[in-house]
Design a protein around this motif. Sequence first.
Motif, short mmCIF file in Angstrom:
data_model
loop_
_atom_site.label_atom_id
_atom_site.label_comp_id
_atom_site.label_asym_id
_atom_site.label_seq_id
_atom_site.Cartn_x
_atom_site.Cartn_y
_atom_site.Cartn_z
N MET A 23 32.33 -1.39 -8.24
CA MET A 23 33.39 -0.78 -9.04
C MET A 23 33.99 -1.86 -9.94
O MET A 23 34.77 -2.70 -9.49
CB MET A 23 34.46 -0.18 -8.12
CG MET A 23 35.46 0.67 -8.86
SD MET A 23 34.68 2.13 -9.59
CE MET A 23 36.11 2.91 -10.33
N ASN A 26 38.91 8.12 -5.86
CA ASN A 26 37.76 7.25 -6.08
C ASN A 26 36.68 7.98 -6.87
O ASN A 26 36.44 9.18 -6.67
CB ASN A 26 37.17 6.78 -4.74
CG ASN A 26 38.18 5.99 -3.92
OD1 ASN A 26 38.93 5.20 -4.48
ND2 ASN A 26 38.20 6.22 -2.62
N ASP A 55 37.30 1.08 -13.54
CA ASP A 55 38.54 1.47 -12.87
C ASP A 55 39.61 1.84 -13.87
O ASP A 55 40.38 2.78 -13.67
CB ASP A 55 39.00 0.32 -11.97
CG ASP A 55 40.19 0.71 -11.12
OD1 ASP A 55 40.07 1.65 -10.32
OD2 ASP A 55 41.26 0.09 -11.26
#
Length: 781
Positions: free
Chosen positions: A392, A412, A397
């Motif tokens: 990630m 998520n 993000d």
Amino acid sequence: MAGRRFSLGRCLGRKKKDGPGTGPAQQPEEAERSQPLQEDPGWTQTQEQDRARGRFRRAAQAFLKFVGIRRRKTRITPTEVMAQPDPMPSELTAEADGATTQGMAGTDITPVQRLPNAPSLDIAGERVVSVEEAVKPDRDMEQSPPRVPKLAWLKEGEEEGPGAAPSQQPEEAERSQPLQEDPGRARTQEQDRARGRFRRAAQMVCEFTRCIWREETIAMGAGGMANSDLSSAETSAALLDLLVENGVSNAKKVPALVRYIHRWLTANASAERRLDKAVLALVEAHPVDVAVTLLRSAPSCDRAAVTMWRTIISSRSTAESVLQILALVLGSWPACSMCTSDGDETEVFALAATLAFWKILHLLCCTRAVRGCFPNLFVHLLFQVFFSTVQMLEEVDTLWRECRKQHSLPTNPNRFAVLTIKALLHRLRCESVLVAMERKRGWDTLLSADTHHYAVGLLAREMGSACTAWCCSIVCCLLELLSEEMCPWELPAMAFLVEALVYLEVTDCGESILPILSRHLWSECPEMRRQVLRGLVVLGQDAVMAKRMRSLTQSLVQLLWDADVELVRMTVALLGFLLSDKDIRLSSPTALQLAEALQPLFDNADSSVQLSSILLFRGVMLMVEKEGKKPLKPHVHQSLLPLFFHCHDENQRVAEASGEALLCVAGLVKRRDLEKIVKKKELWRFSECLLEKEQSRVAEYLRQALPYLESPQEPLREAAVRFTGMAGRYMQGQPEELQDIMDTLQGMKNDTSPTVSSLARQSFHVIEAVHRAPSCRRPQL
């Protein structure tokens, strides 16, 4: 309007009769009789509006044509145009046809002098007018009185010729024609309004073109178009239609057009379906440019982007191509590097494609297109679940936080990808798969990096049992993915492939599956090797495939040395299956490699490995070619004692298999005496018979027997103790070896088995006597 038609017909009639320059052939009385045609102002106004719209469209088209010629002559690239100063005020090309000219001014228009800084351009059949000049008010028209028909200037009996001046002043004409004053004034006012519409259209054309070429960020309802109403929105939409129509053949303009359409839709929510035709035209001609540009412009998939996606997938021809592009972006984590026709190489986030596809699935359309692209979409969504779990990045993000602000999404991205997979399966009516995965907690298992491939295998089993057709198409997609040299998702892909093979016909997988499995057989990942072996076991059920798989024998032999017990067990089982045909003949090198690798497996802790290895060892001796038996004898001879001990195995199947193999080995090494003992099952005589004729090998046999003294099985320990005590009698003159044997037997005096401990004490005393009196006769055991 009607009056103009009457005058035109009168002029045409005069031309036929008198020729050029002659006067009118019609008397004022006839004009008065024809005058009632002008009495319908509604019909006149409608015709004027239609002509005004036509003039606007022709003006816009002529302007775009001028723009294209100018750009071709000067060879300006889109990048250069963006770097140039604002081209406004630019030039507007007006068509010089009589209908347009007459509708605009009512008289012939002469070319207007261009501004000093306006570039010169000669276009055949067109006259160039400066925008500044075109949008100025017509002072002559404002100052002149209402237009009076030319017939009012002529006296009765006079003819109108070229250049002839009216003999009557305008003031006299007004006094003599009081009934025609109102229609003329209305017609002049309509012309004024048409001129105003034309000026506004010209300004809007220039503004739109400037925005698209210079890539300015303009929102409708702000800036220069802050006062736009619904009619101006319709006008701007019409202009975009024209720009698309003229720019669709130029691929470099497409990304800019897509961006501006998105901005227009952002500001015009009430007219979001107005540009459907323009969007579809762009997608049909340039699907990659449109899809990639839209993903770049609206990665969070706002309302305007959803509108464009809805339009794109409304057509089956465009939906399938765009869904394939989305699938390609989905499979590239974290971003896909794609270049559009304008040279833009900005990366496209895979997460943006997932969000767009999720929105498309909830639009409840394009089901047929989704079915056609299902394998790639499904596989790449699984791919994204895995990598959004283990990797990630910060920019991903950041994008995800922005998406969560606009939509109600999970915390998520990997959970969102799972939601998209569920929505896809729901669209294809795979409800049983969804229920089974939920009941077995497969979705939660899918979100863990350590258990991801197990969950993928579970998903494959459920889909194989419920949706076999889809499973077959997914396998074909996975084979293409696994054929790549560097596949970052190879373990989950292999897990799905292996589980799905159970439900498919081997012929459905094509010719590539065996090379792919054999290549991954040497993977550094133990789990990957196990998955490959499971797949080979399934493939071996097919007779044709099993025959082809025999070429993998040498590769499989190497895996027998692996420390992974499960891997060895599957390898032995697979080799036993492949070599089960009695007509097969093994070459001498292959037989030697197998015999050497199989012997250590006789003592494996896994009884299934023991049994499979002993059975395969016997098969090797039977299948070896006649000329290959002689080189095999030394290796086979070493298996005599281990097989003898395992004839006492607690596992009856292992004991029986060992007896059969021992009989085969005795025959191969030409020990007929041993063959008779084994056939008669007089194994208590085997040790003495073996040692009596091979005293030179006693030390070697003792080394082989020592590990069996510590066997967890009592029968094996008992047989080993008997053999050790008997072999000790042949060890005279070798004090060191005798001492080692005595130490081992000393430790077995306290064995848990009374039988074993008693035999150990007896053997110890016999060997001790031999050690003290080496020249004496061998004591009996």
